[in-house]
Design a protein around this motif. Structure first.
Motif, short mmCIF file in Angstrom:
data_model
loop_
_atom_site.label_atom_id
_atom_site.label_comp_id
_atom_site.label_asym_id
_atom_site.label_seq_id
_atom_site.Cartn_x
_atom_site.Cartn_y
_atom_site.Cartn_z
N PRO A 1 0.08 -32.70 83.21
CA PRO A 1 1.08 -33.73 82.93
C PRO A 1 2.37 -33.11 82.42
CG PRO A 1 -1.03 -34.24 81.90
CD PRO A 1 -1.12 -32.83 82.36
N SER A 2 3.43 -33.90 82.43
CA SER A 2 4.71 -33.46 81.89
C SER A 2 4.62 -33.25 80.38
CB SER A 2 5.79 -34.50 82.19
OG SER A 2 5.53 -35.70 81.47
N ALA A 3 5.55 -32.48 79.85
CA ALA A 3 5.59 -32.26 78.40
C ALA A 3 5.81 -33.58 77.67
CB ALA A 3 6.70 -31.27 78.06
N ALA A 4 6.64 -34.47 78.24
CA ALA A 4 6.91 -35.77 77.60
C ALA A 4 5.65 -36.61 77.55
CB ALA A 4 8.01 -36.50 78.36
N ALA A 5 4.88 -36.65 78.64
CA ALA A 5 3.64 -37.44 78.65
C ALA A 5 2.65 -36.89 77.64
CB ALA A 5 3.04 -37.45 80.05
N LEU A 6 2.51 -35.57 77.56
CA LEU A 6 1.58 -34.97 76.61
C LEU A 6 2.01 -35.23 75.17
CD1 LEU A 6 0.85 -31.55 78.36
CD2 LEU A 6 -0.77 -33.43 78.01
N ARG A 7 3.31 -35.18 74.92
CA ARG A 7 3.80 -35.44 73.56
C ARG A 7 3.44 -36.87 73.14
NH1 ARG A 7 8.36 -33.50 74.31
NH2 ARG A 7 9.44 -35.39 75.03
N SER A 8 3.68 -37.83 74.02
CA SER A 8 3.34 -39.22 73.68
C SER A 8 1.84 -39.41 73.54
CB SER A 8 3.89 -40.17 74.76
OG SER A 8 5.30 -40.19 74.73
N LEU A 9 1.07 -38.77 74.40
CA LEU A 9 -0.39 -38.87 74.30
C LEU A 9 -0.87 -38.38 72.94
CD1 LEU A 9 -3.22 -39.32 75.55
CD2 LEU A 9 -3.08 -36.95 76.40
N LYS A 10 -0.34 -37.27 72.47
CA LYS A 10 -0.77 -36.72 71.18
C LYS A 10 -0.39 -37.64 70.02
CE LYS A 10 -0.41 -31.96 72.85
NZ LYS A 10 0.36 -30.68 72.76
N VAL A 11 0.82 -38.20 70.08
CA VAL A 11 1.24 -39.12 69.01
C VAL A 11 0.34 -40.36 68.99
CG1 VAL A 11 3.08 -40.68 68.25
CG2 VAL A 11 3.63 -38.34 68.95
N VAL A 12 0.06 -40.92 70.15
CA VAL A 12 -0.78 -42.12 70.21
C VAL A 12 -2.20 -41.81 69.74
CG1 VAL A 12 -1.86 -43.73 71.81
CG2 VAL A 12 0.58 -43.27 71.99
N LEU A 13 -2.77 -40.71 70.20
CA LEU A 13 -4.12 -40.34 69.77
C LEU A 13 -4.17 -40.11 68.26
CD1 LEU A 13 -5.14 -37.86 72.62
CD2 LEU A 13 -6.16 -40.10 72.18
N ALA A 14 -3.13 -39.46 67.73
CA ALA A 14 -3.10 -39.21 66.28
C ALA A 14 -3.04 -40.50 65.49
CB ALA A 14 -1.92 -38.31 65.93
N ARG A 15 -2.26 -41.48 65.99
CA ARG A 15 -2.15 -42.74 65.28
C ARG A 15 -3.48 -43.50 65.30
NH1 ARG A 15 -0.10 -40.52 63.72
NH2 ARG A 15 -0.85 -41.45 61.87
N PHE A 16 -4.16 -43.48 66.44
CA PHE A 16 -5.45 -44.14 66.50
C PHE A 16 -6.47 -43.43 65.62
CE2 PHE A 16 -4.22 -45.96 70.79
CZ PHE A 16 -4.14 -47.25 70.32
N ALA A 17 -6.46 -42.11 65.63
CA ALA A 17 -7.41 -41.36 64.81
C ALA A 17 -7.19 -41.66 63.33
CB ALA A 17 -7.27 -39.87 65.09
N ALA A 18 -5.93 -41.66 62.91
CA ALA A 18 -5.64 -41.94 61.50
C ALA A 18 -6.01 -43.36 61.13
CB ALA A 18 -4.17 -41.68 61.22
N THR A 19 -5.71 -44.31 62.01
CA THR A 19 -5.96 -45.73 61.71
C THR A 19 -7.45 -46.04 61.67
OG1 THR A 19 -3.87 -46.31 62.76
CG2 THR A 19 -5.47 -48.08 62.47
N ALA A 20 -8.21 -45.45 62.60
CA ALA A 20 -9.66 -45.72 62.67
C ALA A 20 -10.48 -44.73 61.87
CB ALA A 20 -10.11 -45.70 64.13
#
Length: 381
Positions: A288-307
């Motif tokens: 994937p593009s660097a932009a897609a990977l960056r957003s994926l990591k932010v979203v995964l981190a937010r879900f991990a922290a929230t759950a």
């Protein structure tokens, strides 16, 4: 010269979904604030159902195509102005709601296709156009992901209204909902790719194609993924959760006070408590593009922290609906579910070149999850 729109008005056998779809055209993404203030004119999705099609015969579409939904084990090719294109083979990212087996099939971007040909027995086809339907204006859209993340790290975001989710797809003709919305404690986070092997020129129109294919053609009653991400890193709200601005999470917390995620339909038999995030594209040959990977990591981190999930851990997953079990990484992929339990459906999703990045993604997500606060869920939900 006859325009595509004139041709559509003269063509028979084409269905337009109602009410009309709402979305922001791609050009508006350059200035999301202006798009939200001024509104945008957006199209309904058109479709023509072919049912079972003959094998090895060139078929002229009933409407100008943006997508071709192919259901069954098949090879498919398109003819454009430059001639016949390479054959493509199902399955793509096969999925299903809980209680249903995953079925082979694929959604093919087909802009400019003059004909198509299918090889396979008992294969059904639906022709789709997500850009040329009747227009409607949406007055405002949501363009920032409400995840309590510093603005410089927050991906651009399109809510369901912004990308054009026709909410009528979620209801039967008598007005009753097709789905009984269920919410579960988050146990795992699953990474997917959408699997198309041609460039997606208009990601918003493509999201509408995925939605129509899963909600209507495959009869999921909604889009199966909770979130989607395009090559520019934009995040799209997937499955409907509730009316508020926060995607994925439902109206009330669980007994432990943590928010509950709406059930999706992205891994056959293993959806409850499993949040699916789909990156648009095929990552078998390139990452994937660097932009897609960056957003994926932010979203995964937010879900991990929230759950309160450990991104580096292993989870003993138990489906709260069926009791089916699987042991796998807490941040996992579609093909890992298949390895853990064949009921999940055969797939190479999310592609070799994304799959090989998962160890590093988990490390980066673990570091991010420690630095950023959980997703803020409105009080009184």
């Amino acid at each position: 010269m006859i325009s595509r729109r004139s041709l559509l008005r003269a063509t028979t056998g084409i269905a337009a979904a109602a009410p009309l779809s709402l979305a922001v055209p791609s050009a508006a993404l350059a200035d999301p604030a202006a798009a939200g203030a001024s509104g945008a004119s957006v199209p309904a999705t058109l479709s023509a159902t072919r049912g079972a099609v003959p094998t090895g015969v060139a078929i002229a579409p009933k409407l100008p195509l943006t997508h071709l939904s192919v259901n069954g084990t098949a090879s498919v090719r398109l003819r454009t102005e430059s001639g016949w294109q390479p054959w493509r083979t199902t399955p793509g990212c096969s999925a299903a709601p809980d209680g249903r087996a995953a079925q082979p099939g694929m959604l093919i971007p087909a802009e400019g296709a003059l004909d198509y040909e299918v090889r396979g027995e008992g294969v059904s086809v639906v022709e789709i156009n997500t850009v040329d339907g009747p227009q409607r204006t949406v007055a405002a859209v949501q363009t920032r992901l409400p995840m309590n993340v510093p603005r410089q790290m927050c991906p651009q975001y399109l809510s369901r209204a912004a990308w054009g989710a026709d909410e009528s797809y979620r209801f039967n003709p008598d007005g009753t909902p097709k789905l009984d919305l269920k919410y579960f404690k988050v146990q795992t986070l699953t990474v997917h790719h959408s699997g198309e092997d041609v460039p997606v020129a208009d990601p918003i129109a493509h999201i509408r194609g995925i939605y129509y294919n899963q909600a209507i053609t495959q009869d999921f009653g909604d889009i199966g993924y909770q979130l989607l991400i395009d090559a520019d890193g934009r995040v799209y709200e997937g499955a409907y959760s509730d009316p508020d601005a926060v995607p994925v999470f439902g109206p009330t917390p669980g007994p432990d006070g943590l928010p509950l995620a709406v059930n999706g339909a992205h891994v056959g038999g293993f959806n409850g408590g499993n949040v699916g995030i789909c990156l648009l594209g095929n990552y078998m040959q390139a990452p994937p593009s660097a932009a897609a990977l960056r957003s994926l990591k932010v979203v995964l981190a937010r879900f991990a922290a929230t759950a309160k999930l450990d991104p580096l851990a292993t989870t003993e997953y138990v489906n709260p609906i069926s009791g089916k079990k699987a042991t796998l990484n807490t941040i996992t992929t579609h093909q890992d579910w298949n390895r853990a339990n064949p009921d999940a459906g055969a797939t190479l999703c999310p592609g070799d070149k994304l799959y090989e990045l998962l160890p590093g993604i988990r490390q980066d997500v673990a570091a991010l999850a420690k630095k950023l606060p959980p997703i803020t869920v409105p009080a009184g939900k």
